[in-house]
Design an enzyme around this catalytic site. Structure first.
Site, mmCIF file in Angstrom:
data_model
loop_
_atom_site.group_PDB
_atom_site.id
_atom_site.type_symbol
_atom_site.label_atom_id
_atom_site.label_comp_id
_atom_site.label_asym_id
_atom_site.label_seq_id
_atom_site.Cartn_x
_atom_site.Cartn_y
_atom_site.Cartn_z
ATOM 1 N N GLU A 110 -0.845 -10.033 -10.060
ATOM 2 C CA GLU A 110 0.542 -10.078 -10.673
ATOM 3 C C GLU A 110 0.773 -10.482 -11.887
ATOM 4 O O GLU A 110 1.250 -9.961 -12.870
ATOM 5 C CB GLU A 110 1.724 -10.711 -9.645
ATOM 6 C CG GLU A 110 1.815 -10.129 -8.570
ATOM 7 C CD GLU A 110 2.426 -8.586 -8.456
ATOM 8 O OE1 GLU A 110 3.403 -8.497 -9.608
ATOM 9 O OE2 GLU A 110 2.292 -7.643 -7.747
ATOM 10 N N TYR B 94 10.815 -12.282 -10.027
ATOM 11 C CA TYR B 94 9.677 -10.863 -9.549
ATOM 12 C C TYR B 94 8.703 -11.163 -9.094
ATOM 13 O O TYR B 94 7.877 -10.566 -7.988
ATOM 14 C CB TYR B 94 9.660 -10.242 -10.910
ATOM 15 C CG TYR B 94 9.151 -8.719 -10.712
ATOM 16 C CD1 TYR B 94 9.933 -7.641 -10.241
ATOM 17 C CD2 TYR B 94 7.639 -8.678 -10.719
ATOM 18 C CE1 TYR B 94 9.232 -6.491 -9.836
ATOM 19 C CE2 TYR B 94 7.138 -7.695 -10.633
ATOM 20 C CZ TYR B 94 7.874 -6.572 -10.162
ATOM 21 O OH TYR B 94 7.040 -5.419 -9.776
ATOM 22 N N ASP C 167 12.712 -2.874 -10.024
ATOM 23 C CA ASP C 167 12.050 -2.949 -11.291
ATOM 24 C C ASP C 167 12.299 -1.382 -12.026
ATOM 25 O O ASP C 167 13.318 -0.737 -11.491
ATOM 26 C CB ASP C 167 10.595 -3.110 -11.399
ATOM 27 C CG ASP C 167 9.962 -1.922 -10.763
ATOM 28 O OD1 ASP C 167 10.538 -1.012 -10.248
ATOM 29 O OD2 ASP C 167 8.544 -2.054 -10.524
#
Ligand code: SF4
Length: 326
Positions: free
Chosen positions: A66, A151, A169
């Site tokens: 990520e 997020y 998103d």
């Protein structure tokens, strides 16, 4: 009538499953939500991009992916991720590393801001020192780690622990806007994304809906090419209007055949079934049974749609009858 009325005012609904008006904040998800969910999960599980971090549920490996993909294209992240997790395979290994080595790795692999490497290193130390080597499992808990915002925390909670909320998103917003006429409003997108997600399945769901936005519902959509599983419900597919919050003008693409496929699906959604000529006249004004755009042309279109699993064709009393495959 849809069970998903956002206004709470039943009088404001129409009979359409797709009733929507951003002005009075009325929008709905299809009534057959289970079928919508299943179609997407099946599509994703049938064929998706095979990134190595999608094969693991190790929170550390997922966190690394990520952080790396925040600024770098996914394709380019693969090599860096493999090298990084081989060199520092656990939070303990990374916590023991020299920070200069971690930052050096980041720079030499063009992974963007060095701060991200420092934060990752610090987060590994936190896991080791503050959490006894065990990752927090919730989005809130994960946000306590250095450099981990909402997020990323939600992504790790979803992909490592199947314990996240629905991701919202840009890709997810585009899909919701086009498919279900969700207005360009953050609260509406949050509601839609969360109502769409099947309970307790954030791992597969968030992967699947992001894949849909990344592979099929791109800025220039690839509805048919990517075999989008939501064509039969999608408002944009039926109307031909593919604008979106991040696509303010109609994307340029070769659209005529796609346009008519969309019209067929949109028209069949309004009727249980239609005979060939009735359908033909409804989807184009220049339809003439024996003309250039007549039965032969329409049969070809319907046969493609049948091959794609969207339409069922039957012969009744010698007439071809088309309906949506449900
Ligand atoms: S049918 Fe096309 S526009 Fe609709 S969700 Fe699928 S890819 Fe997006």
């Amino acid at each position: 009538m849809s069970e998903r009325d956002r206004t709470g005012d039943s009088d404001s609904n129409s009979d359409s499953d797709f009733d929507s008006s951003p002005d009075d904040e009325t929008w709905t998800l299809p009534a057959d939500l289970e079928a919508v969910r299943e179609a997407l999960v099946d599509w994703y599980e049938g064929d998706h991009r095979d990134f190595p971090w999608r094969r693991t549920d190790d929170p550390y490996e997922i966190l690394v992916s990520e952080v790396m993909s925040q600024q770098t294209q996914l394709g380019r992240v693969v090599d860096a991720w493999e090298e990084f997790t081989e060199r520092w395979p656990t939070t303990a290994a990374l916590a023991d590393a020299d920070r200069a080595d971690v930052v050096g790795f980041w720079t030499s692999h063009s992974l963007g801001y060095n701060n991200r490497a420092k934060y990752l290193h610090e987060a590994a130390r936190q896991v080791e020192e503050e959490f006894d080597g065990v990752f927090p499992r919730t989005p809130d808990g994960l946000q306590e780690l250095m450099g981990v915002g909402p997020y990323t925390a939600n992504a790790v909670a979803s992909f490592a622990f199947n314990n996240g909320d629905a991701v919202v998103d840009t890709n997810v917003k585009r899909v919701c806007y086009r498919a279900f006429d969700v207005p360009d409003d953050d609260a509406a997108f949050e509601d839609a994304a969360s109502d769409l997600m099947p309970e307790g399945r954030s791992r597969v769901w968030n992967n699947a809906i992001m894949e849909l936005g990344g592979i099929a519902c791109q800025q220039t959509p690839r509805c048919d090419e990517a075999g989008c599983p939501w064509r039969e419900w999608c408002s944009a597919y039926a109307s031909g209007d593919f604008t979106a919050p991040d696509v303010p003008t109609q994307p340029a693409f070769e659209g005529s055949r796609r346009q008519f496929r969309g019209r067929v699906v949109g028209t069949l959604r309004e009727y249980d079934d239609l005979e060939l000529d009735t359908l033909g006249h409804r989807i184009r004004v220049d339809y003439a049974p024996d003309g250039e755009y007549g039965r032969e042309w329409l049969r070809g279109l319907l046969s493609d749609l049948a091959d794609d699993g969207l339409v069922t064709l039957e012969t009744r009393d010698g007439e071809t009858v088309a309906s949506l495959r449900r």
